[in-house]
Design a protein around this motif. Structure first.
Motif, mmCIF file in Angstrom:
data_model
loop_
_atom_site.group_PDB
_atom_site.id
_atom_site.type_symbol
_atom_site.label_atom_id
_atom_site.label_comp_id
_atom_site.label_asym_id
_atom_site.label_seq_id
_atom_site.Cartn_x
_atom_site.Cartn_y
_atom_site.Cartn_z
ATOM 1 N N LEU A 1 0.849 -1.191 0.000
ATOM 2 C CA LEU A 1 0.000 0.000 0.000
ATOM 3 C C LEU A 1 0.882 1.238 0.000
ATOM 4 N N VAL A 2 0.601 2.153 -0.913
ATOM 5 C CA VAL A 2 1.389 3.383 -0.990
ATOM 6 C C VAL A 2 0.460 4.538 -1.322
ATOM 7 N N GLN A 3 0.805 5.712 -0.844
ATOM 8 C CA GLN A 3 -0.006 6.895 -1.138
ATOM 9 C C GLN A 3 0.272 7.399 -2.545
ATOM 10 N N PRO A 4 -0.682 8.091 -3.132
ATOM 11 C CA PRO A 4 -0.440 8.693 -4.455
ATOM 12 C C PRO A 4 0.812 9.568 -4.431
ATOM 13 N N GLY A 5 1.609 9.441 -5.483
ATOM 14 C CA GLY A 5 2.867 10.162 -5.554
ATOM 15 C C GLY A 5 4.036 9.400 -4.975
ATOM 16 N N GLY A 6 3.764 8.301 -4.310
ATOM 17 C CA GLY A 6 4.817 7.511 -3.698
ATOM 18 C C GLY A 6 5.497 6.565 -4.667
ATOM 19 N N SER A 7 6.399 5.755 -4.113
ATOM 20 C CA SER A 7 7.191 4.835 -4.919
ATOM 21 C C SER A 7 7.182 3.433 -4.318
ATOM 22 N N LEU A 8 7.361 2.456 -5.181
ATOM 23 C CA LEU A 8 7.545 1.060 -4.792
ATOM 24 C C LEU A 8 8.513 0.436 -5.781
ATOM 25 N N ARG A 9 9.211 -0.597 -5.313
ATOM 26 C CA ARG A 9 10.038 -1.390 -6.216
ATOM 27 C C ARG A 9 9.625 -2.849 -6.120
ATOM 28 N N LEU A 10 9.254 -3.393 -7.257
ATOM 29 C CA LEU A 10 8.915 -4.805 -7.347
ATOM 30 C C LEU A 10 10.144 -5.585 -7.780
ATOM 31 N N SER A 11 10.237 -6.809 -7.282
ATOM 32 C CA SER A 11 11.331 -7.701 -7.654
ATOM 33 C C SER A 11 10.761 -9.007 -8.177
ATOM 34 N N CYS A 12 11.463 -9.598 -9.118
ATOM 35 C CA CYS A 12 11.072 -10.893 -9.669
ATOM 36 C C CYS A 12 12.326 -11.744 -9.779
ATOM 37 N N ALA A 13 12.412 -12.754 -8.924
ATOM 38 C CA ALA A 13 13.564 -13.649 -8.932
ATOM 39 C C ALA A 13 13.250 -14.875 -9.768
ATOM 40 N N ALA A 14 14.130 -15.198 -10.701
ATOM 41 C CA ALA A 14 13.940 -16.343 -11.590
ATOM 42 C C ALA A 14 14.775 -17.524 -11.115
ATOM 43 N N SER A 15 14.312 -18.707 -11.487
ATOM 44 C CA SER A 15 14.990 -19.939 -11.055
ATOM 45 C C SER A 15 16.117 -20.357 -11.983
ATOM 46 N N MET A 16 16.356 -19.528 -13.021
ATOM 47 C CA MET A 16 17.400 -19.856 -13.963
ATOM 48 C C MET A 16 18.131 -18.592 -14.398
ATOM 49 N N ASN A 17 19.192 -18.780 -15.155
ATOM 50 C CA ASN A 17 19.973 -17.667 -15.663
ATOM 51 C C ASN A 17 19.114 -16.819 -16.603
ATOM 52 N N ILE A 18 18.851 -15.584 -16.215
ATOM 53 C CA ILE A 18 17.944 -14.764 -17.020
ATOM 54 C C ILE A 18 18.588 -14.294 -18.321
ATOM 55 N N ASP A 19 19.891 -14.468 -18.456
ATOM 56 C CA ASP A 19 20.539 -14.183 -19.735
ATOM 57 C C ASP A 19 19.984 -15.062 -20.845
ATOM 58 N N SER A 20 19.472 -16.228 -20.454
ATOM 59 C CA SER A 20 18.956 -17.185 -21.418
ATOM 60 C C SER A 20 17.490 -16.951 -21.757
ATOM 61 N N ILE A 21 16.855 -16.024 -21.074
ATOM 62 C CA ILE A 21 15.427 -15.763 -21.262
ATOM 63 C C ILE A 21 15.265 -14.616 -22.252
ATOM 64 N N ASN A 22 14.467 -14.846 -23.286
ATOM 65 C CA ASN A 22 14.323 -13.863 -24.349
ATOM 66 C C ASN A 22 13.805 -12.526 -23.835
ATOM 67 N N PHE A 23 12.709 -12.585 -23.082
ATOM 68 C CA PHE A 23 12.095 -11.376 -22.539
ATOM 69 C C PHE A 23 11.627 -11.635 -21.117
ATOM 70 N N MET A 24 11.792 -10.640 -20.277
ATOM 71 C CA MET A 24 11.169 -10.666 -18.962
ATOM 72 C C MET A 24 10.426 -9.358 -18.791
ATOM 73 N N GLY A 25 9.302 -9.450 -18.093
ATOM 74 C CA GLY A 25 8.523 -8.234 -17.971
ATOM 75 C C GLY A 25 7.525 -8.275 -16.842
ATOM 76 N N TRP A 26 6.798 -7.200 -16.750
ATOM 77 C CA TRP A 26 5.743 -7.055 -15.757
ATOM 78 C C TRP A 26 4.426 -6.742 -16.462
ATOM 79 N N TYR A 27 3.399 -7.415 -16.030
ATOM 80 C CA TYR A 27 2.042 -7.158 -16.476
ATOM 81 C C TYR A 27 1.226 -6.810 -15.229
ATOM 82 N N ARG A 28 0.083 -6.222 -15.454
ATOM 83 C CA ARG A 28 -0.800 -5.949 -14.322
ATOM 84 C C ARG A 28 -2.255 -6.176 -14.719
#
Length: 113
Positions: free
Chosen positions: A10-37
């Motif tokens: 929960l954050v107030q308008p104007g605030g900031s958050l950082r999301l993290s996504c840890a992968a189980s493999m070397n992400i160099d090998s993954i074509n694309f990584m991204g965020w959807y909502r």
């Protein structure tokens, strides 16, 4: 590919958050990584993605406010979200594309005063 998303809250308008996504493999090998909502009652939409070459793409609604980045050493992708608005409220899903789509479990972001 297994993906573990974290960082929502929960954050107030104007605030900031950082999301993290840890992968189980070397992400160099993954074509694309991204965020959807997906906001309540709406379809899932692309927020941002990064290729294995480092190129990025953003939804128009988040350009200039959100930044996607990755740390290959940690096999983790981040979404820095600044100047958050109530309309950014949604469940955020991490995605990886490698011969098919893989999804994390989702993390809820609520922007409210």
């Amino acid at each position: 590919v297994q993906l573990q998303a974290s960082g929502g809250g929960l954050v107030q308008p104007g605030g900031s958050l950082r999301l993290s996504c840890a992968a189980s493999m070397n992400i160099d090998s993954i074509n694309f990584m991204g965020w959807y909502r997906q906001a309540s009652g709406k379809q899932r939409e692309l927020v941002a993605l990064v290729s294995n070459m480092g190129s990025t793409e953003y939804a128009d609604s988040v350009k200039g406010r959100f930044t996607i980045s990755k740390d290959n050493a940690k096999n983790t992708v981040y979404l820095q979200m600044n100047s958050l608005k109530p309309e950014d409220t949604a469940i955020y899903y991490c995605n990886a594309y490698l011969r098919g789509n893989y999804w994390g479990q989702g993390t809820l972001v609520t922007v409210s005063s």
